[in-house]
Write a protein that holds these residues in place. Structure first.
Motif, PDB file in Angstrom:
ATOM      1  N   ARG A 124       0.834  -1.209   0.000  1.00 28.16           N
ATOM      2  CA  ARG A 124       0.000   0.000   0.000  1.00 28.16           C
ATOM      3  C   ARG A 124       0.867   1.256   0.000  1.00 28.16           C
ATOM      4  NH1 ARG A 124      -3.513  -3.290   3.185  1.00 28.16           N
ATOM      5  NH2 ARG A 124      -2.422  -2.717   5.108  1.00 28.16           N
ATOM      6  N   GLU A 161       1.082   3.950  -3.229  1.00 22.13           N
ATOM      7  CA  GLU A 161       0.494   5.269  -2.963  1.00 22.13           C
ATOM      8  C   GLU A 161       1.089   6.314  -3.909  1.00 22.13           C
ATOM      9  OE1 GLU A 161      -0.065   8.416   0.765  1.00 22.13           O
ATOM     10  OE2 GLU A 161       0.913   6.474   1.073  1.00 22.13           O
ATOM     11  N   HIS A 206      -0.603   6.955 -10.511  1.00 20.62           N
ATOM     12  CA  HIS A 206      -1.757   7.545 -11.190  1.00 20.62           C
ATOM     13  C   HIS A 206      -1.674   7.258 -12.684  1.00 20.62           C
ATOM     14  CE1 HIS A 206       1.253  10.531 -12.278  1.00 20.62           C
ATOM     15  NE2 HIS A 206       0.397  11.100 -13.102  1.00 20.62           N
ATOM     16  N   PRO A 249      -4.228   2.740  -6.016  1.00 27.80           N
ATOM     17  CA  PRO A 249      -5.131   3.850  -5.701  1.00 27.80           C
ATOM     18  C   PRO A 249      -6.117   4.120  -6.838  1.00 27.80           C
ATOM     19  CG  PRO A 249      -2.934   4.658  -6.231  1.00 27.80           C
ATOM     20  CD  PRO A 249      -2.834   3.170  -6.191  1.00 27.80           C
ATOM     21  N   ASP A 250      -7.166   4.846  -6.510  1.00 27.13           N
ATOM     22  CA  ASP A 250      -8.222   5.117  -7.491  1.00 27.13           C
ATOM     23  C   ASP A 250      -7.723   5.912  -8.687  1.00 27.13           C
ATOM     24  OD1 ASP A 250     -10.005   3.807  -5.859  1.00 27.13           O
ATOM     25  OD2 ASP A 250     -10.809   5.636  -4.932  1.00 27.13           O
ATOM     26  N   ALA A 251      -6.626   6.639  -8.521  1.00 22.29           N
ATOM     27  CA  ALA A 251      -6.115   7.473  -9.614  1.00 22.29           C
ATOM     28  C   ALA A 251      -5.501   6.659 -10.748  1.00 22.29           C
ATOM     29  CB  ALA A 251      -5.089   8.465  -9.074  1.00 22.29           C
ATOM     30  N   THR A 278      -5.585   4.380 -13.833  1.00 23.26           N
ATOM     31  CA  THR A 278      -6.604   4.101 -14.850  1.00 23.26           C
ATOM     32  C   THR A 278      -6.338   2.829 -15.642  1.00 23.26           C
ATOM     33  OG1 THR A 278      -5.432   5.505 -16.448  1.00 23.26           O
ATOM     34  CG2 THR A 278      -7.164   6.536 -15.107  1.00 23.26           C
ATOM     35  N   SER A 333     -10.173  -6.957 -10.463  1.00 26.42           N
ATOM     36  CA  SER A 333      -9.659  -5.585 -10.406  1.00 26.42           C
ATOM     37  C   SER A 333     -10.554  -4.633 -11.184  1.00 26.42           C
ATOM     38  CB  SER A 333      -8.233  -5.543 -10.971  1.00 26.42           C
ATOM     39  OG  SER A 333      -7.753  -4.217 -11.011  1.00 26.42           O
ATOM     40  N   ARG A 334     -10.740  -3.446 -10.633  1.00 22.11           N
ATOM     41  CA  ARG A 334     -11.484  -2.405 -11.353  1.00 22.11           C
ATOM     42  C   ARG A 334     -10.624  -1.794 -12.453  1.00 22.11           C
ATOM     43  NH1 ARG A 334      -9.480   2.297 -10.842  1.00 22.11           N
ATOM     44  NH2 ARG A 334      -8.000   2.719  -9.163  1.00 22.11           N
ATOM     45  N   VAL A 335      -9.309  -2.028 -12.369  1.00 24.19           N
ATOM     46  CA  VAL A 335      -8.362  -1.436 -13.320  1.00 24.19           C
ATOM     47  C   VAL A 335      -8.098  -2.424 -14.453  1.00 24.19           C
ATOM     48  CG1 VAL A 335      -6.044  -0.488 -13.598  1.00 24.19           C
ATOM     49  CG2 VAL A 335      -7.277  -0.144 -11.451  1.00 24.19           C
TER      50      VAL A 335
END
Length: 213
Positions: free
Chosen positions: A27, A31, A34, A52-54, A56, A78-80
């Motif tokens: 983590r 951090e 992006h 992290p959400d940044a 893409t 994964s959302r990515v």
């Protein structure tokens, strides 16, 4: 690659590195990532849950087809989006100069035969303002532990696909062209009663962010 390195080592590495003790370090290392991230040494996808959400997209480089298959569940969860863009970080990756916002490398520079070639490719591919986020193990600063690592190193290389116990992690970044943004050292790994065995099993882990000058 040998049968052992090709078929067995990906499972050994996954078992060794998939543990709660490393999750906080992952983590910390991820951090600040992006945008479009190049990950060299993607392995079984253990970093994906910590992005992290940044972030893409992740563009993965890894030589192991076995490891890539092992990462299928992590990639699916994964959302990515993740795609595989290369097999060898030391060779020229099929991407134009300055293609990626950041680069992520975890527990990989300990193994690659030519660190300088990998880092040269990283510098080529990083966009201005981007950084290399690195999590690595290496030479222990304690002399007795370092000597023990030297003794263990040939065994480690044979069993874990060329992984070195005793590389100095930050040495490549002392040359011109890199700006060390942050670093911290800790010890992880099993704690046992025998002092010598404790030296052999401990690893120096350095989460670090490095920007190309």
């Amino acid at each position: 690659m040998s049968w052992w390195t090709d078929r067995v080592v990906p499972h050994v590495v996954h078992a060794a590195l998939d543990n709660p003790g490393l999750e906080q370090l992952r983590r910390e290392t991820t951090e600040g990532l992006h945008g479009e991230v190049l990950e060299i040494g993607f392995g079984s996808g253990l970093n994906l849950p910590h992005l992290p959400d940044a972030v893409t997209a992740v563009h993965a480089v890894d030589p192991s087809d076995v490891g890539w298959r092992m990462s299928e569940q992590a990639r699916g969860a994964s959302r990515v989006p993740v795609d595989r863009v290369g097999l060898d970080g030391a060779g020229r990756i099929d991407a134009e100069d300055r293609s990626f916002d950041d680069v992520l490398i975890t527990f990989t520079l300990c193994t690659v035969p030519d660190r300088d070639a990998v880092l040269s490719e990283v510098r080529r591919l990083l966009r201005p303002g981007g950084a290399l986020h690195l999590l690595e193990h290496g030479r222990d600063p304690r002399p007795v532990a370092a000597r023990a690592q030297d003794v263990l190193n040939p065994v480690q290389q044979a069993l874990v696909g060329g992984c070195h116990t005793n590389r100095v992690v930050l040495e490549p970044f002392e040359s011109p062209g890199w700006v060390l943004q942050s670093s911290a050292a800790d010890h992880v790994g099993p704690r046992v009663m025998l002092p010598l065995l404790n030296h052999l099993t401990r690893a120096v882990v350095v989460p670090v962010a490095v920007a190309a000058a």
